[in-house]
Design an enzyme around this catalytic site. Structure first.
Site, PDB file in Angstrom:
ATOM      1  N   ASP A  31       0.843  -1.187   0.000  1.00 63.71           N
ATOM      2  CA  ASP A  31       0.000   0.000   0.000  1.00 63.71           C
ATOM      3  C   ASP A  31       0.881   1.241   0.000  1.00 63.71           C
ATOM      4  OD1 ASP A  31      -3.233   0.247   0.702  1.00 63.71           O
ATOM      5  OD2 ASP A  31      -2.097   2.075   1.086  1.00 63.71           O
ATOM      6  N   VAL A 153     -18.685  -8.155  -2.137  1.00 60.24           N
ATOM      7  CA  VAL A 153     -18.996  -8.168  -0.709  1.00 60.24           C
ATOM      8  C   VAL A 153     -19.494  -6.803  -0.274  1.00 60.24           C
ATOM      9  CG1 VAL A 153     -17.339  -9.990  -0.195  1.00 60.24           C
ATOM     10  CG2 VAL A 153     -16.591  -7.610  -0.131  1.00 60.24           C
ATOM     11  N   LYS A 204     -20.527  -7.671 -12.744  1.00 65.94           N
ATOM     12  CA  LYS A 204     -20.379  -6.895 -11.505  1.00 65.94           C
ATOM     13  C   LYS A 204     -21.055  -5.539 -11.633  1.00 65.94           C
ATOM     14  CE  LYS A 204     -19.247  -4.982  -7.723  1.00 65.94           C
ATOM     15  NZ  LYS A 204     -17.920  -4.774  -7.179  1.00 65.94           N
ATOM     16  N   HIS A 242     -47.291  -9.078  -4.332  1.00 64.86           N
ATOM     17  CA  HIS A 242     -47.304  -9.778  -5.620  1.00 64.86           C
ATOM     18  C   HIS A 242     -46.036 -10.621  -5.748  1.00 64.86           C
ATOM     19  CE1 HIS A 242     -47.379 -10.557  -9.934  1.00 64.86           C
ATOM     20  NE2 HIS A 242     -48.631 -10.104  -9.969  1.00 64.86           N
ATOM     21  N   CYS A 258     -19.634   1.410  -4.446  1.00 68.34           N
ATOM     22  CA  CYS A 258     -20.017   0.676  -5.662  1.00 68.34           C
ATOM     23  C   CYS A 258     -21.260   1.216  -6.356  1.00 68.34           C
ATOM     24  CB  CYS A 258     -20.232  -0.800  -5.334  1.00 68.34           C
ATOM     25  SG  CYS A 258     -18.722  -1.739  -5.027  1.00 68.34           S
TER      26      CYS A 258
END
Length: 427
Positions: A31, A153, A204, A242, A258
């Site tokens: 990172d 996730v 996705k 329904h 997302c």
């Protein structure tokens, strides 16, 4: 495939690193944030996710998970970096390209390169594969096994879903898909489906676009219901009786990493033939302004009204503030010419995450003119609503998540889908 290098140690990269190390792999995480690396090397993390902290602490102590600022040679390289959007709403895949370039000096023939980051369609084919080919690798001949395995996730349930959810593996070649499947079989309990890279990319994106479009329908219904004097929540409940109907619930907008982003990845590739997706985005982006309009209506006769805001994260019971519509609402209030006095409360979010002061619940309500619920935290779902009458100047609550228990005493609670009876304060 004993040695794995994961580039990006955020909400996806860190959990995948942890479960792979738990499965017995030697994992090296990379990172650019020195604070992330320093904490991880000490066995601690900066992300709030149930079960993740204990898992990471254990695999770091065992030596199976290490961390640093540069990649290392490995059998498998996993890219799990952010893919935000530019101001024009086009995808910024710079981090993905930089991550792939960063591993080039460490690649060997037969390695697998997996992109877990959510990307626009054709990214693997048009952007990632050319980077590897320019470095001398014949990806089509499987000198490097390249695949896209989109994460699926949700914050708050990552550790469960990362092991149990069905996984889609989109290979640059069939052989690449099969090879990469071996990696996930090390820990995955759910089904693995192998397909092409572009199909995985689109699958996705459409998962989240589906939700965005359906949330937009619910949000538009809430606006219509305010005009027509009908309870949208009751409409939704009855419509969903329904067997082929499943309307979502309205809210103050769509947040997270997302759903409010992924539709744009499709739109930019096919703008002329995606009007539904574009309209859904416009509707959901309009909801913070809709919330503001209701506050303005309520308080138009009050000078410098105090507003108690409940919730700043993008969803309930998490500290994740990425793309949070609640924060958008707060800043619309703070910067409004009405001079609102805004007191925020959130049991999960801390002041180092947002440029806002966060107050205790009772303090935020003290002498408030209006309370505004923007996130459905469990604490709010279970609260004693008599606190509004006890603490507030006027016990009027706008529940933009329709999550509060029944009102007590003289408290008036208006859910987002039933605002037609909203009364102006001070009249």
């Amino acid at each position: 495939m004993k040695n794995i290098c994961v580039v990006g140690l955020g909400h996806i990269g860190l959990p995948i690193s942890g479960v792979l190390a738990e499965a017995g792999m030697n994992v090296h995480g990379v990172d650019i944030d020195e604070k992330v690396i320093d904490n991880l090397q000490g066995g601690s993390i900066l992300i709030e996710e149930p079960g993740l902290g204990d898992l990471v602490s254990g695999v770091v102590s065992s030596g199976r998970l290490t961390a640093g600022g540069e990649p290392q040679e490995a059998d498998v390289f996993i890219v799990a970096v952010p893919t935000p959007v530019y101001d024009d709403e086009s995808a910024n895949i710079t981090y993905v390209e930089q991550a792939v370039k960063s591993i080039l000096p460490y690649l060997n023939k037969g390695n697998a390169v997996i992109v877990e980051s959510t990307v626009p369609p054709r990214t693997i084919q048009d952007k990632v594969a050319p980077v590897l080919e320019e470095a001398g690798w014949d990806v089509a001949a499987n000198e490097i096994y390249l695949a896209h395995c989109p994460e699926r996730v949700i914050p708050g349930s990552v550790m469960k879903e990362i092991k149990e959810n069905t996984l889609i593996i989109g290979g640059y070649t069939k052989e690449a898909a099969a090879k990469v499947a071996e990696v996930y079989k090390l820990f995955l309990e759910g089904e693995i489906i192998e397909t092409t890279a572009i199909t995985a990319e689109m699958s996705k994106l459409m998962e989240n676009t589906y939700r965005d479009v359906n949330i937009a329908l619910a949000n538009e219904l809430a606006k219509i219901s305010a005009e027509l004097d009908v309870n949208a929540h009751e409409v939704i409940r009855l419509a969903n009786v329904h067997p082929r109907v499943e309307l979502h619930e309205p809210g103050p907008g769509v947040g997270g990493h997302c759903i409010p982003v992924d539709p744009y990845f499709v739109i930019e590739k096919a703008k002329d033939v995606s009007p539904l997706m574009q309209t859904a985005r416009e509707i959901n982006n309009s909801m913070p302004e809709f919330v503001l309009s209701q506050i303005e209506k309520l308080t138009k006769n009050i000078s410098n009204p105090k507003i108690a805001v409940f919730g700043l994260s993008y969803k309930g019971d998490v500290d994740d503030v990425r793309g949070s519509p609640a924060i958008d609402v707060v800043f619309k209030l703070v910067n409004n010419k009405k001079n609102y006095k805004v007191f925020c409360h959130d049991p999960y979010v801390t002041e180092d995450q947002v440029p806002l002061r966060i107050h205790p619940l009772e303090e935020s309500l003290e002498k408030a003119d209006v309370a505004l619920v923007l996130v459905d935290h469990s604490e709010y779902k279970k609260m004693d609503t008599s606190i509004f009458e006890d603490r507030m100047k006027t016990p009027v609550v706008l529940d933009m998540r329709n999550c509060l228990p029944e009102a007590k005493g003289d408290t008036r609670i208006y859910p987002i889908g039933d605002l037609s009876g909203l009364e102006v304060l001070g009249e």
